[in-house]
Design a protein around this motif. Structure first.
Motif, short mmCIF file in Angstrom:
data_model
loop_
_atom_site.label_atom_id
_atom_site.label_comp_id
_atom_site.label_asym_id
_atom_site.label_seq_id
_atom_site.Cartn_x
_atom_site.Cartn_y
_atom_site.Cartn_z
N PHE A 34 0.84 -1.19 0.00
CA PHE A 34 0.00 0.00 0.00
C PHE A 34 0.88 1.25 0.00
O PHE A 34 2.00 1.23 0.50
CB PHE A 34 -0.87 0.07 1.27
N LYS A 49 -3.18 0.42 -3.74
CA LYS A 49 -2.77 -0.83 -3.12
C LYS A 49 -2.52 -1.89 -4.17
O LYS A 49 -3.14 -1.87 -5.26
CB LYS A 49 -3.83 -1.30 -2.13
N THR A 51 -2.54 -6.07 -4.54
CA THR A 51 -2.92 -7.31 -3.86
C THR A 51 -2.89 -8.47 -4.83
O THR A 51 -3.83 -9.25 -4.92
CB THR A 51 -4.31 -7.19 -3.23
N ILE A 94 1.66 -5.70 4.07
CA ILE A 94 1.17 -6.87 4.81
C ILE A 94 1.99 -8.02 4.27
O ILE A 94 1.80 -8.43 3.13
CB ILE A 94 -0.32 -7.12 4.60
N TYR A 101 -0.48 -11.94 10.27
CA TYR A 101 -1.04 -10.98 9.32
C TYR A 101 -1.13 -9.61 9.97
O TYR A 101 -1.88 -9.40 10.89
CB TYR A 101 -2.44 -11.47 8.97
N LYS A 102 -0.34 -8.66 9.53
CA LYS A 102 -0.34 -7.35 10.16
C LYS A 102 0.29 -6.36 9.19
O LYS A 102 0.94 -6.73 8.23
CB LYS A 102 0.47 -7.37 11.45
N LEU A 103 0.08 -5.09 9.47
CA LEU A 103 0.65 -4.02 8.67
C LEU A 103 2.03 -3.64 9.20
O LEU A 103 2.24 -3.54 10.40
CB LEU A 103 -0.22 -2.78 8.74
N PHE A 105 4.61 -0.45 8.62
CA PHE A 105 4.75 0.87 8.01
C PHE A 105 6.21 1.21 7.79
O PHE A 105 7.06 0.95 8.65
CB PHE A 105 4.14 1.94 8.92
N TYR B 35 -2.80 3.55 16.87
CA TYR B 35 -1.40 3.64 16.48
C TYR B 35 -0.78 4.87 17.15
O TYR B 35 -1.47 5.84 17.45
CB TYR B 35 -1.26 3.83 14.97
N GLY B 42 7.50 5.93 11.34
CA GLY B 42 6.24 5.44 10.80
C GLY B 42 5.21 5.30 11.91
O GLY B 42 5.28 5.95 12.95
N LEU B 43 4.25 4.43 11.70
CA LEU B 43 3.20 4.19 12.68
C LEU B 43 3.43 2.83 13.33
O LEU B 43 3.78 1.85 12.65
CB LEU B 43 1.82 4.20 12.02
N LEU B 97 -9.70 -6.98 8.16
CA LEU B 97 -8.57 -6.88 9.08
C LEU B 97 -7.36 -6.27 8.40
O LEU B 97 -6.92 -6.74 7.35
CB LEU B 97 -8.23 -8.27 9.63
N TYR B 98 -6.85 -5.19 9.03
CA TYR B 98 -5.69 -4.44 8.53
C TYR B 98 -5.90 -3.86 7.13
O TYR B 98 -4.94 -3.43 6.51
CB TYR B 98 -4.43 -5.31 8.54
N GLY B 101 -7.04 -7.36 1.38
CA GLY B 101 -8.01 -7.69 0.35
C GLY B 101 -8.51 -6.43 -0.34
O GLY B 101 -7.73 -5.61 -0.80
#
Lengths: 115, 116
Positions: A34, A49, A51, A94, A101-103, A105, B35, B42-43, B97-98, B101
């Motif tokens: 992203f 984004k 995917t 991700i 599963y997480k972001l 940055f 956050y 960043g975050l 989630l997050y 998708g």
């Protein structure tokens, strides 16, 4: 370790010239990627984004990014900068779709647009 | 359409004081996040929630507590503020989630906290 690196903390361009903001990631799998933008004193907003569909992704305000797996890069570009593009840009990943599963940055790139 | 609203926008605390940040979203999202944003970093995720009545720890949870008593609200509490908690705090929500998708994260405008 899975991570994302934004190669420039600051980028300065003249209005009307191209913009290139660089992002590299590390991931063992096919990630979701992203770009978010943060204007001064505002929250982050999704620009675009990736995917696992088309590798060239078009976003809002004329921005686009290309996913290059061989280079593990997801650089953000725009053909012609506008004054309103001045903001901070975050590359976000991700890494994979398992239990972690997480972001993640990046540290951000501040874009300055000179008149 | 308000989206994600954070209150207060600014707060100054003395070390040891407590406070609560409120996040409200009107998009009926299941997932909400807190956050913190620090210069050059960043975050970083503090806590998150996957639905009403649930909370989970993120990357930097120490010194913070959260509650999600109503689906639309997510509260972040500092019981005993420390100077290291000086930061800008962002709340976000999503229907996936997050934001994976087809989803994305929707952010509030931030709450700037200074701890003296």
């Amino acid at each position: 370790a899975q991570s994302v690196t934004q190669l420039d903390s600051h980028v300065s361009v003249s209005e009307g010239t191209p913009v290139l903001l660089r992002c590299n990631y590390s991931s063992s799998y096919s990630p979701s990627l992203f770009w978010y933008v943060q204007h001064p004193n505002k929250g982050l907003q999704l620009l675009l984004k990736y995917t696992s569909a088309a590798t060239l992704v078009k976003g809002i305000n004329g921005f686009e990014a290309e996913f290059k797996k061989s280079e593990t890069s997801f650089h953000l570009t725009k053909p012609s900068a506008h004054m309103s593009d001045a903001a901070e840009y975050f590359c976000v990943v991700i890494p994979d779709e398992d239990s972690s599963y997480k972001l993640i940055f990046g540290s951000g790139t501040r874009l300055l647009v000179r008149p | 359409n308000a989206g994600v609203t954070q209150t207060p926008k600014f707060r100054v605390l003395k070390t040891g004081q407590s406070m609560t940040l409120l996040c409200a979203q009107d998009m009926n999202h299941e997932y909400m996040y807190w956050y913190r944003q620090d210069p050059g970093m960043g975050l970083r995720l503090i806590h998150y929630s996957v639905g009403e009545g649930t909370t989970a720890k993120g990357e930097v949870p120490d010194g913070y507590n959260v509650s999600r008593l109503k689906k639309q609200n997510f509260l972040l509490g500092l019981e005993s503020a420390a100077p290291s908690q000086t930061s800008v705090y962002f709340c976000a929500s999503s229907y996936v989630l997050y934001g994976g998708g087809d989803g994305e994260l929707f952010f509030g405008e931030g709450s700037r906290l200074t701890v003296l």
